[in-house]
Design a protein around this motif. Structure first.
Motif, PDB file in Angstrom:
ATOM      1  N   LEU A  61      -5.533  22.674  38.055  1.00  0.00           N
ATOM      2  CA  LEU A  61      -5.187  22.353  36.669  1.00  0.00           C
ATOM      3  C   LEU A  61      -5.291  23.602  35.782  1.00  0.00           C
ATOM      4  N   CYS A  62      -6.272  24.466  36.086  1.00  0.00           N
ATOM      5  CA  CYS A  62      -6.405  25.733  35.328  1.00  0.00           C
ATOM      6  C   CYS A  62      -5.077  26.492  35.355  1.00  0.00           C
ATOM      7  N   ARG A  63      -4.501  26.561  36.541  1.00  0.00           N
ATOM      8  CA  ARG A  63      -3.233  27.295  36.697  1.00  0.00           C
ATOM      9  C   ARG A  63      -2.111  26.620  35.923  1.00  0.00           C
ATOM     10  N   GLU A  64      -2.133  25.303  35.955  1.00  0.00           N
ATOM     11  CA  GLU A  64      -1.108  24.539  35.242  1.00  0.00           C
ATOM     12  C   GLU A  64      -1.229  24.767  33.727  1.00  0.00           C
ATOM     13  N   ILE A 102       0.562  27.337  28.607  1.00  0.00           N
ATOM     14  CA  ILE A 102       0.301  28.170  27.427  1.00  0.00           C
ATOM     15  C   ILE A 102       1.245  29.372  27.411  1.00  0.00           C
ATOM     16  N   LEU A 103       1.430  29.964  28.580  1.00  0.00           N
ATOM     17  CA  LEU A 103       2.250  31.178  28.658  1.00  0.00           C
ATOM     18  C   LEU A 103       3.748  30.886  28.752  1.00  0.00           C
ATOM     19  N   GLY A 104       4.093  29.609  28.965  1.00  0.00           N
ATOM     20  CA  GLY A 104       5.505  29.254  29.106  1.00  0.00           C
ATOM     21  C   GLY A 104       6.093  29.731  30.414  1.00  0.00           C
ATOM     22  N   MET A 105       5.303  29.609  31.480  1.00  0.00           N
ATOM     23  CA  MET A 105       5.743  30.065  32.808  1.00  0.00           C
ATOM     24  C   MET A 105       5.611  28.932  33.825  1.00  0.00           C
ATOM     25  N   GLU A 106       6.085  29.184  35.033  1.00  0.00           N
ATOM     26  CA  GLU A 106       5.890  28.236  36.120  1.00  0.00           C
ATOM     27  C   GLU A 106       4.445  28.340  36.601  1.00  0.00           C
ATOM     28  N   ALA A 107       3.887  27.209  37.103  1.00  0.00           N
ATOM     29  CA  ALA A 107       2.478  27.180  37.510  1.00  0.00           C
ATOM     30  C   ALA A 107       2.160  28.154  38.638  1.00  0.00           C
ATOM     31  N   ASP A 108       3.163  28.480  39.466  1.00  0.00           N
ATOM     32  CA  ASP A 108       2.884  29.393  40.574  1.00  0.00           C
ATOM     33  C   ASP A 108       3.278  30.842  40.251  1.00  0.00           C
ATOM     34  N   ALA A 163       2.891  34.525  39.240  1.00  0.00           N
ATOM     35  CA  ALA A 163       1.733  35.404  39.482  1.00  0.00           C
ATOM     36  C   ALA A 163       0.922  35.658  38.210  1.00  0.00           C
ATOM     37  N   GLU A 164       1.599  35.791  37.077  1.00  0.00           N
ATOM     38  CA  GLU A 164       0.913  36.099  35.820  1.00  0.00           C
ATOM     39  C   GLU A 164       0.077  34.903  35.333  1.00  0.00           C
ATOM     40  N   SER A 165       0.617  33.717  35.467  1.00  0.00           N
ATOM     41  CA  SER A 165      -0.148  32.550  35.010  1.00  0.00           C
ATOM     42  C   SER A 165      -1.333  32.281  35.943  1.00  0.00           C
ATOM     43  N   VAL A 166      -1.178  32.604  37.224  1.00  0.00           N
ATOM     44  CA  VAL A 166      -2.301  32.462  38.164  1.00  0.00           C
ATOM     45  C   VAL A 166      -3.376  33.499  37.811  1.00  0.00           C
ATOM     46  N   ARG A 167      -2.944  34.749  37.572  1.00  0.00           N
ATOM     47  CA  ARG A 167      -3.885  35.830  37.247  1.00  0.00           C
ATOM     48  C   ARG A 167      -4.673  35.517  35.968  1.00  0.00           C
TER      49      ARG A 167
END
Lengths: 161, 130
Positions: free
Chosen positions: A71-74, A79-85, A87-91
């Protein structure tokens, strides 16, 4: 001897009600996620991230939250307007979680009765949670339980007497 | 005129969100600098021309309030407007910031509209649309 100027600590009912409202709003406004009341037991198959910060001012204490890593990744991606997978949203998933708690804490403190003064916050800190820690937190009187996009999230506050 | 902006926040996520929000305001922005705390922000302002600073309060190393105090003591808040973006928006805290010379306050979470309004208030509506 009691200090007559001391701000009274809110009752559990008062602060849980304030926290529930703020949590739901912040999830919606900041992370574009839907939150509702959830189960008081954690799904033991998930890996959880813990985030905590302290506050001081008319009241002192800490606010903490346990969130499944997925859920953190989601939330970060939302928030960032990106896909959950992505790399930037995971980082940035832990960073995003810290910011979510920072926003919750700021709003929560303003919602409490007798706490309209300014307050100081420490920067939030994240870490992994062991399964028994998640269970203990989820089952404690200091935690409120939510479902966010169908994932369990536990949020709690402790006030120093 | 296009503005050079400095975003000061320890959260990389929020810096990215502010950067994106700024682009959505359609206001003329030239360079966007970023700093993770007040100390890094002061160093950035020594190296680069900055027209407006968006600063968080709750940061490690040097907080936003410490940075604002440092700038106020040196009379820099007049030349370089600081807009605080924070969750710590109690009326007392906002009054305290304004008394120090902070020019605007935006509560988190924020919208592009709120950003635009505040920039227009702080920099002048005519100026930001030149």
């Amino acid at each position: 001897m009691n200090d007559p100027q001391k701000t009274p600590v809110p009752s559990t009912t008062e602060w849980k009600s304030a926290l529930a409202g703020v949590f739901t709003e912040v999830m919606e406004d900041l992370a574009f996620a839907f939150a509702e009341a959830g189960p008081t037991m954690a799904d033991t198959r998930q890996s959880f991230i813990h985030v905590m910060m302290r506050f001081s001012g008319p009241l002192r204490g800490k606010v903490r939250m346990a969130v499944p890593e997925s859920l953190c990744r989601e939330l970060s991606a939302n928030i960032l307007g990106m896909e959950a997978d992505h790399a930037e949203s995971v980082r940035l998933s832990h960073d995003a979680l810290r910011e979510i708690l920072n926003t919750i804490c700021g709003r929560f403190l303003r919602e409490l009765p007798n706490n309209k003064e300014g307050f100081d916050l420490t920067p939030p800190v994240t870490g992994r949670m062991r399964l028994e820690e998640v269970r203990a937190f989820a089952g404690s009187k200091d935690a409120a339980s939510f479902l966010v996009d169908d994932s369990p999230v536990f949020v709690g506050a402790v006030f120093d007497e | 005129m296009a503005y050079n902006v400095l975003i000061v926040d320890d959260s990389e996520t929020i810096r990215a969100v502010i950067r994106k929000t700024l682009s959505l305001t359609m206001l003329p922005v030239n360079v966007v600098h970023e700093a993770g705390n007040g100390q890094a922000a002061l160093e950035c302002m020594q190296k680069h021309w900055v027209d407006v600073v968006f600063a968080d309060l709750n940061m490690p190393v040097m907080s936003g309030m410490e940075m604002i105090d440092y700038m106020a003591e040196r009379g820099r808040l007049t030349d370089t407007p600081v807009i605080v973006i924070s969750t710590e928006g109690s009326p007392k805290r906002v009054d305290e910031l304004m008394a120090k010379g902070v020019r605007g306050f935006i509560a988190k979470p924020f919208t592009p509209e709120r950003f635009k309004e505040t920039m227009e208030e702080v920099l002048g509506k005519e100026t930001v649309h030149e």
